[in-house]
Motif scaffolding. Structure first.
Motif, mmCIF file in Angstrom:
data_model
loop_
_atom_site.group_PDB
_atom_site.id
_atom_site.type_symbol
_atom_site.label_atom_id
_atom_site.label_comp_id
_atom_site.label_asym_id
_atom_site.label_seq_id
_atom_site.Cartn_x
_atom_site.Cartn_y
_atom_site.Cartn_z
ATOM 1 N N ARG A 184 -0.884 6.976 -3.421
ATOM 2 C CA ARG A 184 0.202 6.519 -2.600
ATOM 3 C C ARG A 184 0.562 7.200 -1.510
ATOM 4 N N ARG A 185 0.480 8.526 -1.671
ATOM 5 C CA ARG A 185 1.319 9.582 -0.789
ATOM 6 C C ARG A 185 0.823 9.445 0.631
ATOM 7 N N TRP A 186 -0.488 9.666 0.749
ATOM 8 C CA TRP A 186 -1.019 9.894 2.169
ATOM 9 C C TRP A 186 -1.371 8.491 2.737
ATOM 10 N N HIS A 187 -1.319 7.346 1.822
ATOM 11 C CA HIS A 187 -1.529 6.135 2.487
ATOM 12 C C HIS A 187 -0.107 5.586 2.987
ATOM 13 N N ILE A 188 1.031 6.521 2.745
ATOM 14 C CA ILE A 188 2.139 6.080 3.342
ATOM 15 C C ILE A 188 2.286 7.081 4.492
ATOM 16 N N ILE A 189 2.263 8.374 4.405
ATOM 17 C CA ILE A 189 2.362 9.292 5.202
ATOM 18 C C ILE A 189 1.599 9.369 6.564
ATOM 19 N N VAL A 190 0.289 9.112 6.533
ATOM 20 C CA VAL A 190 -0.671 8.727 7.654
ATOM 21 C C VAL A 190 -0.061 7.512 8.438
ATOM 22 N N PRO A 191 0.333 6.250 7.828
ATOM 23 C CA PRO A 191 0.809 5.109 8.717
ATOM 24 C C PRO A 191 1.943 5.518 9.330
ATOM 25 N N PHE A 192 2.957 6.362 8.642
ATOM 26 C CA PHE A 192 4.267 6.835 9.198
ATOM 27 C C PHE A 192 4.101 7.644 10.623
ATOM 28 N N ALA A 193 2.920 8.580 10.362
ATOM 29 C CA ALA A 193 2.678 9.337 11.739
ATOM 30 C C ALA A 193 1.991 8.567 12.938
ATOM 31 N N LEU A 194 1.339 7.496 12.200
ATOM 32 C CA LEU A 194 0.986 6.504 13.593
ATOM 33 C C LEU A 194 2.184 6.022 14.420
ATOM 34 N N ALA A 195 3.150 5.606 13.247
ATOM 35 C CA ALA A 195 4.295 4.901 13.800
ATOM 36 C C ALA A 195 5.369 5.777 14.735
ATOM 37 N N VAL A 196 5.119 7.055 14.442
ATOM 38 C CA VAL A 196 5.703 7.810 15.122
ATOM 39 C C VAL A 196 5.386 8.146 16.673
ATOM 40 N N LEU A 246 -7.194 0.026 0.004
ATOM 41 C CA LEU A 246 -7.659 1.337 -0.284
ATOM 42 C C LEU A 246 -6.867 2.037 -0.984
ATOM 43 N N SER A 247 -5.416 2.094 -0.836
ATOM 44 C CA SER A 247 -4.471 2.584 -1.840
ATOM 45 C C SER A 247 -4.838 2.340 -3.376
ATOM 46 N N ASP A 248 -4.899 0.977 -3.549
ATOM 47 C CA ASP A 248 -5.150 0.568 -4.842
ATOM 48 C C ASP A 248 -6.537 1.062 -5.308
ATOM 49 N N ARG A 249 -7.554 1.196 -4.673
ATOM 50 C CA ARG A 249 -8.803 1.746 -5.093
ATOM 51 C C ARG A 249 -8.942 3.139 -5.306
ATOM 52 N N ALA A 250 -8.361 3.812 -4.487
ATOM 53 C CA ALA A 250 -8.064 5.150 -4.568
ATOM 54 C C ALA A 250 -7.067 5.607 -5.607
ATOM 55 N N ARG A 251 -6.144 4.623 -5.923
ATOM 56 C CA ARG A 251 -5.008 4.967 -7.049
ATOM 57 C C ARG A 251 -4.083 6.232 -6.351
#
Length: 433
Positions: A314-326, A307-312
């Motif tokens: 990176r920012r929210w494709h890192i932040i949202v997963p980090f929020a899930l991890a927290v 999804l990150s490559d398709r949308a080009r």
């Protein structure tokens, strides 16, 4: 531009990169799987090894941490040497030596042997991950890297997915065979694949596009043209080793890597212990339970990278997963000793952490090239791997102080939250490729 006779159609380009991936990705994926398996099997060996040798949690934590001390110190020199010697030979050297040293853990009988072998194992393996990441920049343009890096990094959750049940099975079924304990067979049997793959690597990988005998001249021309166009479109970049150490962006990304690797190794090294304390049963049952977070992490990694490559983006494709991890780690800290709830919370945390890997590792190649890329990626990885020391020795100290391994997860929560701020403030040119 490639010669006029070379097809540059999207179909031809896609076919070319499928061919490249079929050649490169399976080997590097297996390499990372074996590397991580030989790194985390200590967490399973701990269930029996400590009592057998008379070690306590602090000895275990320091031994696990010494791996990362050596890894951190030698990672930048290793990656610089890789650039000079060539990836296929240097990566093969790394795999063969770490496999041999991991197997020698069979013969550990005292604390100092344990410390020495863990340190040497870190020295041997130093540079493998940043070396592969650097190698991939020589074959893939930036807009294709998240997917292929994701395929490479599947090795990490796959090692936990397969390694949990495999390690539990080895320790249960080989215990006493030939007069060896199950934990000794664990180190021996899981070391052999790394050595064998290291011997195969130079025969399959190519040092560069022009020396790839498995590509036609037309395919080489097209691949070089695509890579040149990608480099020309990137922002101004540093090229020498010093540029990597002077870059504030490298140090900030190192802090982000430190946060998610602290969380990663906290889970890898302490989940078997936490599950055991929650009443999960013996090594076999614990091995199967640890496979659940890893299996879900593999799916998340592949989907998020695609999804990150398709949308080009990176920012929210890192932040949202980090929020899930927290969120997952927070539940682990406050929950009672429930096997089901701990497993579900760790699964959520692992999904978030693992999903961020391929997207994050696309970022350094946007502003670093040449020797700076070799040193920069290794420096980011070195700073990140300080998280391995925190997750082993520092958390062992916290467990000894509080009596609860999950209490150490608070550090990972704070670090991930800070990293979300760092990623949010990155320049748009670095997060939209």
């Amino acid at each position: 531009m490639p010669p006029a006779s070379v097809s540059t159609s999207p179909a031809a380009t896609a076919a070319l990169f499928r061919k490249v991936s079929m050649r490169i990705v399976p080997l590097i994926l297996l390499g990372y799987l074996f590397a991580y398996l030989d790194r985390i099997n200590l967490g399973f060996a701990k269930l029996k090894m400590l009592d057998a040798l008379g070690f306590d949690d602090l000895v275990y934590g320091l031994g696990g941490g010494l791996f990362f001390v050596a890894y951190i110190v030698f990672e930048v020199p290793s990656n610089v040497l890789l650039q000079r010697v060539g990836a296929r030979w240097w990566l093969a050297r790394i795999m063969i030596t770490w496999g041999i040293l991991s197997g020698l853990m069979v013969f550990v009988t005292d604390v100092w042997q344990f410390y020495l072998l863990r340190f040497l194992l870190g020295l041997a393996e130093a540079g493998f991950v940043p070396g592969v990441l650097l190698y991939l920049t020589q074959w893939y343009p930036s807009q294709r890297r998240a997917r292929v890096i994701g395929l490479f990094l599947i090795g990490l959750p796959a090692a936990s997915l397969l390694g949990g049940p495999l390690s539990g099975w080895i320790m249960s079924h080989f215990d006493g065979a030939g007069g060896w304990a199950g934990w000794q067979w664990l180190f021996l049997l899981e070391a052999v694949p790394a050595v064998l793959l290291g011997l195969l690597l130079p025969l399959v990988l190519s040092s560069g596009v022009r020396t790839a005998g498995w590509l036609s001249d037309a395919e080489k021309d097209l691949l070089e043209a695509v890579l040149k166009a990608d480099r020309d479109a990137l922002p101004a970049q540093g090229h020498d080793i010093g540029a990597a150490f002077r870059s504030g962006r490298v140090w900030r990304l190192g802090l982000v890597a430190f946060s998610f690797l602290t969380a990663t190794y906290t889970i890898s090294f302490w989940l078997p212990t936490i599950l055991q304390e929650a009443g999960a049963g013996g090594p076999g049952a614990i091995g199967w339970l640890t496979a659940v977070p890893s299996g879900c992490g593999i799916v998340a990694l592949l989907v998020n990278g695609f999804l990150s490559d398709r949308a080009r983006e990176r920012r929210w494709h890192i932040i949202v997963p980090f929020a899930l991890a927290v969120a997952g780690l927070a539940v682990t800290v406050v929950t009672d000793a429930s096997v089901v709830l701990v497993t579900l919370a760790i699964t959520l945390a692992n999904i978030g952490i693992v999903a961020s890997y391929p997207v994050f590792w696309c970022l350094p190649g946007v502003f670093l090239q040449g020797a700076a890329a070799a040193a920069g990626m290794a420096l980011i990885s070195s700073i990140g791997n300080l998280g391995g020391f925190v997750a082993t020795y520092a958390l062992a100290w916290m467990k000894d102080l509080t009596g609860n391994a999950a209490s150490g997860f608070i550090a990972a929560i704070v670090l991930l939250a800070a990293s979300m701020v760092i990623i949010h403030r990155l320049p748009a040119a670095e997060v939209n490729r």
